[in-house]
Design an enzyme around this catalytic site. Sequence first.
Site, short mmCIF file in Angstrom:
data_model
loop_
_atom_site.label_atom_id
_atom_site.label_comp_id
_atom_site.label_asym_id
_atom_site.label_seq_id
_atom_site.Cartn_x
_atom_site.Cartn_y
_atom_site.Cartn_z
NE ARG A 130 11.12 8.45 7.14
CZ ARG A 130 10.73 8.24 8.18
NH1 ARG A 130 11.18 9.82 8.77
NH2 ARG A 130 9.84 7.38 9.22
CD GLU B 278 -13.37 -1.73 8.76
OE1 GLU B 278 -12.22 -1.95 7.71
OE2 GLU B 278 -13.40 -1.13 9.42
CG ASP C 75 -11.05 5.23 9.32
OD1 ASP C 75 -9.97 5.43 9.16
OD2 ASP C 75 -11.24 4.29 9.99
CG HIS D 166 -14.59 4.10 2.67
ND1 HIS D 166 -13.25 5.03 1.51
CD2 HIS D 166 -13.54 4.31 3.59
CE1 HIS D 166 -12.42 4.32 1.93
NE2 HIS D 166 -12.67 4.67 2.87
P1 NAD Z 1 3.60 3.24 6.73
O1 NAD Z 1 4.28 3.87 7.39
O2 NAD Z 1 3.70 1.84 6.34
O3 NAD Z 1 5.15 3.40 5.14
C1 NAD Z 1 5.04 5.12 5.41
C2 NAD Z 1 6.11 5.23 4.04
O4 NAD Z 1 6.59 6.89 3.95
C3 NAD Z 1 7.27 4.50 3.98
O5 NAD Z 1 7.83 3.93 3.05
C4 NAD Z 1 8.69 5.72 4.71
O6 NAD Z 1 9.77 4.97 4.01
C5 NAD Z 1 8.12 6.48 4.47
N1 NAD Z 1 8.56 8.01 5.07
C6 NAD Z 1 8.23 8.29 5.83
N2 NAD Z 1 8.76 9.90 6.38
C7 NAD Z 1 9.20 9.21 5.34
C8 NAD Z 1 10.22 11.18 4.98
N3 NAD Z 1 10.23 11.99 5.16
N4 NAD Z 1 10.97 11.21 3.47
C9 NAD Z 1 10.56 10.59 2.58
N5 NAD Z 1 9.79 9.10 2.50
C10 NAD Z 1 9.37 8.74 4.12
O7 NAD Z 1 2.46 3.34 6.12
P2 NAD Z 1 0.71 3.45 5.35
O8 NAD Z 1 0.47 2.65 6.23
O9 NAD Z 1 2.30 2.75 3.91
O10 NAD Z 1 0.53 4.44 4.90
C11 NAD Z 1 0.58 5.56 3.87
C12 NAD Z 1 -0.63 6.26 3.15
O11 NAD Z 1 -1.69 5.69 2.90
C13 NAD Z 1 -1.20 7.12 4.69
O12 NAD Z 1 -1.27 8.61 4.22
C14 NAD Z 1 -2.06 6.19 5.09
O13 NAD Z 1 -2.65 7.07 5.52
C15 NAD Z 1 -2.71 6.03 3.76
N6 NAD Z 1 -3.27 4.88 3.95
C16 NAD Z 1 -3.18 3.78 4.20
C17 NAD Z 1 -3.60 2.34 4.09
C18 NAD Z 1 -2.72 1.26 4.81
O14 NAD Z 1 -3.96 -0.07 4.20
N7 NAD Z 1 -1.75 1.15 5.12
C19 NAD Z 1 -4.76 2.66 3.70
C20 NAD Z 1 -5.86 3.78 3.49
C21 NAD Z 1 -4.81 5.20 3.18
#
Ligand code: NAD
Length: 483
Positions: free
Chosen positions: A51, A216, A235, A240
């Site tokens: 975004r 953790e 979670d 896992h």
């Molecule tokens: P975040 O909130 O940091 O990032 C979200 C991303 O999605 C951003 O780049 C944002 O611009 C984009 N986005 C949001 N709405 C949008 C839209 N309407 N159109 C286009 N892009 C859009 O989230 P994150 O922590 O990076 O997590 C992403 C996914 O990975 C989630 O499903 C989360 O559950 C999963 N996940 C994250 C982690 C982690 O360590 N952060 C670990 C395991 C799983």
Amino acid sequence: MVARVIPVEDFDLIIFGGTGDLARRKILPGLFRRFLSSQMPSQSRIIGAARSDIDSQGFRDMIRDAIKEFGGEESKDSKGLEAFLAQLEYVPIDAKGEGGWADLAKLVRSDVVQAFYFSVAPSLFGDLAERLHRHEIAKSNSRIVVEKPFGRDLESARKLNAVLALHFDESQIYRIDHYLGKETVQNLMAVRFGNVLFEPLWNNHYVDHIQITVAETVSVGGRGAYYDKSGAMRDMVQNHLMQLLCLIAMEPPSQFGADEVRDEKLKVIRALEPIEPHHLVRGQYDANADGPSYREDAENPRSFTESFIAMKCHISNWRWSGVPFYLRTGKRMKARASEIAVVFKPLGHSIFEGQDEQQNILSIRLQPNEGMDLQVTIKEPGPGGMRLVNVPLDMTFAEALGDTDVEVTDAYERLIMDVIRGNQTLFMRGDEVEAAWSWTDPIIAGWEARNDVPKTYDAGSSGPDDALMLLHRDGRKWRDIKG
Ligand code: NAD
């Protein structure tokens, strides 16, 4: 021995959510390491799509900072870093609207491997899949990668599977569980199925019990409100721990192929017995000098969500009948440590009088210091008579393999390279995920119906006392959680 790096085919990897936390902390630093090891073809591209209203240069600047922060030693290679950044592009995109899709369609090449990483909230999966299809960006052999959480129960997981299945075949869908990308997890399969020594012992005649611990030290602070809707069962256990249990317990597949391995894992999940309420302990960490309590972190003073869970599971099949699998995972525990321990039965009869009972234990450490060792009994060296001592036999063979040259590959980078290669073996299939929820849902419904209140435990401990009792009652004890 130098780790062999086999370059992958030319690819375009599109990361939806490319500016997000996961992309910046894990995905892009991982890809940078693959780039440095020459696994990434020089014409391949990584296209961020999110975004944020930035251009490709803005994205490169953001990722440069991210790699410097999270990329470890390699990020000091500034020439390498700039060369890697040159392969990055960015398209601002709206998953729910039309903005950016035409630009993306122009950018993505159709004659190379295409992988679309959905690193966004699962509520956007359907929108992304539909638009990729409608704008004719995805092809019949494109791959999509999806992150956990894959649903919060069977119903939502089924919906997610259905929404993806509208536009993609199962053979195109890569559901990531990064625990499966760990070197040691794969080594576990090599040790089990590549040697004649272990498989004959891998059953209820010789195995006393199995412990799986994922501990953790971090709290849920920062994402407490989100975590409170989930808890340790959803979670960690449903994905896992369940995956680790499957790899330990599954029957030998006929070959190391994606469907053969996943068919066997599925059979394990389906053979899991329901959990008795007294074989389950849930906990919440208490406040201490280092931080607030779980309920404070979750901003929910009446929360019944667990930050810790321990349970005793049984698998109903011939191999494992009568062998308990003890699982535990929690936040704010005494150390960050993940381990699978296969505890073999004590000797039927010992010829060594007056010596403590010895048990062989195969321990598979996922973190820290990934590795595997087998605890064996030997004679204590020296002239003190026949005294027995347990010593760990290092099965990672770092010396034999020359550890200085063996690259430690992070789970994410390994898995992404598998996506590019089209190898689904280490990814969860849709039916596996649904089967895991089918087992998990009634357990959660059970404690909700009983209004079960989690026990508090000291932050920095091994969890609530009741979890210790779960094993003590069986005449066993948990292994120490060592960081
Ligand atoms: P975040 O909130 O940091 O990032 C979200 C991303 O999605 C951003 O780049 C944002 O611009 C984009 N986005 C949001 N709405 C949008 C839209 N309407 N159109 C286009 N892009 C859009 O989230 P994150 O922590 O990076 O997590 C992403 C996914 O990975 C989630 O499903 C989360 O559950 C999963 N996940 C994250 C982690 C982690 O360590 N952060 C670990 C395991 C799983």
